[in-house]
Design an enzyme around this catalytic site. Structure first.
Site, PDB file in Angstrom:
ATOM      1  N   GLU A 114       0.865  -1.107   0.066  1.00  0.00           N
ATOM      2  CA  GLU A 114      -0.127  -0.134  -0.014  1.00  0.00           C
ATOM      3  C   GLU A 114       0.789   1.242  -0.065  1.00  0.00           C
ATOM      4  OE1 GLU A 114      -3.051  -0.196   3.177  1.00  0.00           O
ATOM      5  OE2 GLU A 114      -4.023  -1.955   2.176  1.00  0.00           O
ATOM      6  N   GLU A 261      -5.367  -9.079   0.390  1.00  0.00           N
ATOM      7  CA  GLU A 261      -5.600  -8.966   1.631  1.00  0.00           C
ATOM      8  C   GLU A 261      -7.137  -8.875   1.648  1.00  0.00           C
ATOM      9  OE1 GLU A 261      -3.903  -6.109   4.126  1.00  0.00           O
ATOM     10  OE2 GLU A 261      -1.872  -6.841   3.759  1.00  0.00           O
TER      11      GLU A 261
END
Length: 495
Positions: A114, A261
């Protein structure tokens, strides 16, 4: 366009085959299980795909020769160096990838995590980092078996519903365009973290809980994209398709999505009322079924969307709200947080972790702590330790780990596997691997079972104390000798 979509389908199916379910393994845990214990749990649960948040040597060695497919990661704190130096990237690949293949089945490298939202100052070198890692793989002749990508938060997608109107935050176009070109040219995939829990929590009531949890919806409550007339029955599919449309907005049509995820927390604080065991079980069970049935998404119904569940263990050291510490499928001692409802979902998580679990001693635990816990189990714990006497079926191997394992498990079984009965001051953990061997059949394995008792004693935990008689067992010339030490004893002082 039709030809491009056909090529997209053929690429996704030929490279990735059927969709799979994997798990993320975080390590922010007070008593982190050893690598061998973690791999034993993975094998017992038929988990064939894992993602590590680094390239931990012990884990990679423990995963060797298991066939488990491994995604290793370049941590964010290394990105700047790797993104500025081809030599640094090559050195990382040499030490963390080349040194472990082919014994360890490394199939992907996640470069950072991220980055655009968590570490935007490093974003300018992100694509270079991917290219330098890829060059090192090419030099090692590993570029065909190991894909390189970088996980993104789904928050980089703006205007995500209806999905057909989605686009990436244009601030990041200077990064996303060359990144997508790289993924396209290398046959890799877009890594995306998808959390319907957060979509639901942040929607201010606009998203129904049922829609986030994959629960069945009546047709009149399904979300419909008015531009495409595609019907969406869950948030997960809508976010994936938003990513596909965002890539299409930038003229990329043939890059598959892998969800790195996704999950749901099982516990939260007062501001997180929907972080519950029931909701976590519902979400993850439905997610697994949804992924493994290869249904794809409304936009691409035949394209697999492989997904890594977040996460294997609860991470008690993670900062933030209570929910941050409670995303795991298992506690650190190997006990399941809940039993997934996976009937008809294939072989992953095939073992029922409620009916087939055992309590075993940690092989690396301090021998004195093990001995003290063994003494407690065979004394106040009221375990029948007679099979451990010399000449009996479980005497060999004659060591404290083996004997403690038998006693711990016998206690765990006779206490009906109640929470807190497999801890013994942190020297025991729950496993789905049957520890029986030869003629030594452990209670709970379907053979000889321990006798249930009506006592109320609990196995010593990190906070428990007990008093009373202690039956002490010790080794003397190969014999297991028992003597009773009378009087009160505070077990916390010993264990």
């Amino acid at each position: 366009m039709a030809v491009l979509l056909l090529l997209f389908f053929l690429l996704a199916c030929s490279v990735y085959g059927d969709s799979f379910i994997g798990v993320n393994i975080g390590t922010d845990i007070t008593n982190m299980p050893s690598a061998t214990e973690t791999v034993a749990l993975l094998k017992a649960q038929s988990i064939q795909h894992v993602r590590l948040y680094d390239a931990d040597r012990a884990m990679l060695l423990a995963l060797a020769n298991t066939g488990i497919r491994v995604t290793v990661s370049v941590p964010n704190n290394l990105l700047l160096g790797i993104g500025q130096s081809n030599a640094t990237a090559a050195n990382w690949v040499a030490h963390n990838v080349v040194a472990h293949v082919p014994a360890t089945n490394i199939t992907a490298i996640a470069v950072g995590s991220e980055v655009l939202t968590a570490l935007p100052n490093v974003a300018p070198v992100l694509v270079n980092a991917l290219k330098f890692i890829q060059s090192a793989l090419v030099a090692a002749n590993l570029d065909q078996q190991i894909k390189v990508s970088t996980p993104h938060s789904s928050s980089i997608i703006l205007n995500s519903f209806p999905p057909s109107q989605a686009f990436f935050n244009k601030t990041w176009d200077p990064v996303m365009v060359p990144l997508l070109k790289f993924l396209q040219s290398t046959g890799s995939y877009l890594m995306l973290n998808v959390y319907p829990y957060y979509n639901y929590m942040q929607s201010e009531g606009k998203i129904q809980l049922e829609y986030a949890l994959f629960r069945p919806l009546p047709p009149n409550k399904e979300a419909v994209d008015a531009n495409t007339m595609l019907h969406y029955t869950n948030v997960f599919d809508a976010v994936i398709d938003a990513a596909y449309f965002a890539m299409l907005y930038l003229n990329f049509t043939n890059i598959p999505v892998v969800v790195t995820e996704s999950g749901w927390p099982s516990k939260g604080d007062s501001s997180e009322p929907d972080a519950t065991i029931d909701n976590a079980n519902t979400y993850n069970s439905n997610l697994i079924r949804h992924v493994l049935n290869n249904s794809g998404t409304p936009k691409h119904p035949r394209i697999p969307v492989s997904t890594y569940i977040y996460e294997l263990y609860n991470e008690d050291l993670r900062p933030g709200p209570v929910s941050e510490k409670n995303w795991g499928l298992f506690y650190a001692n190997g006990a399941p947080v809940y039993t997934l409802h996976l009937t008809g979902a294939g072989t992953v998580f095939a073992n029922d972790t409620t009916n087939q679990t055992f309590c075993v001693a940690k092989s690396n635990a301090d021998s004195k702590l093990l001995q003290a816990a063994l003494d407690w189990a065979c004394g106040p714990g009221k375990v029948d330790c007679s099979p451990l006497r010399q000449g009996q079926e479980c005497f060999e191997p004659n060591n404290v780990v083996a004997h403690a394992t038998y006693a711990f498990n016998a206690y765990y079984q006779q206490m009906a596997k109640s929470p807190g009965t497999c801890d013994f001051k942190g020297v025991a953990f729950v496993t789905t691997t049957n520890p029986s061997y030869g003629s030594c059949v452990f209670p709970g394995s379907g053979g000889k079972n321990g006798t249930s008792i009506n006592g109320t004693s609990l196995a010593p935990s990190n906070t428990s104390t007990a008093s009373g008689s202690l039956s002490q067992h010790y080794y003397n010339g190969g014999s297991l000798i028992s003597s009773v030490i009378l009087g009160a004893l505070l077990l916390s002082a010993v264990l």
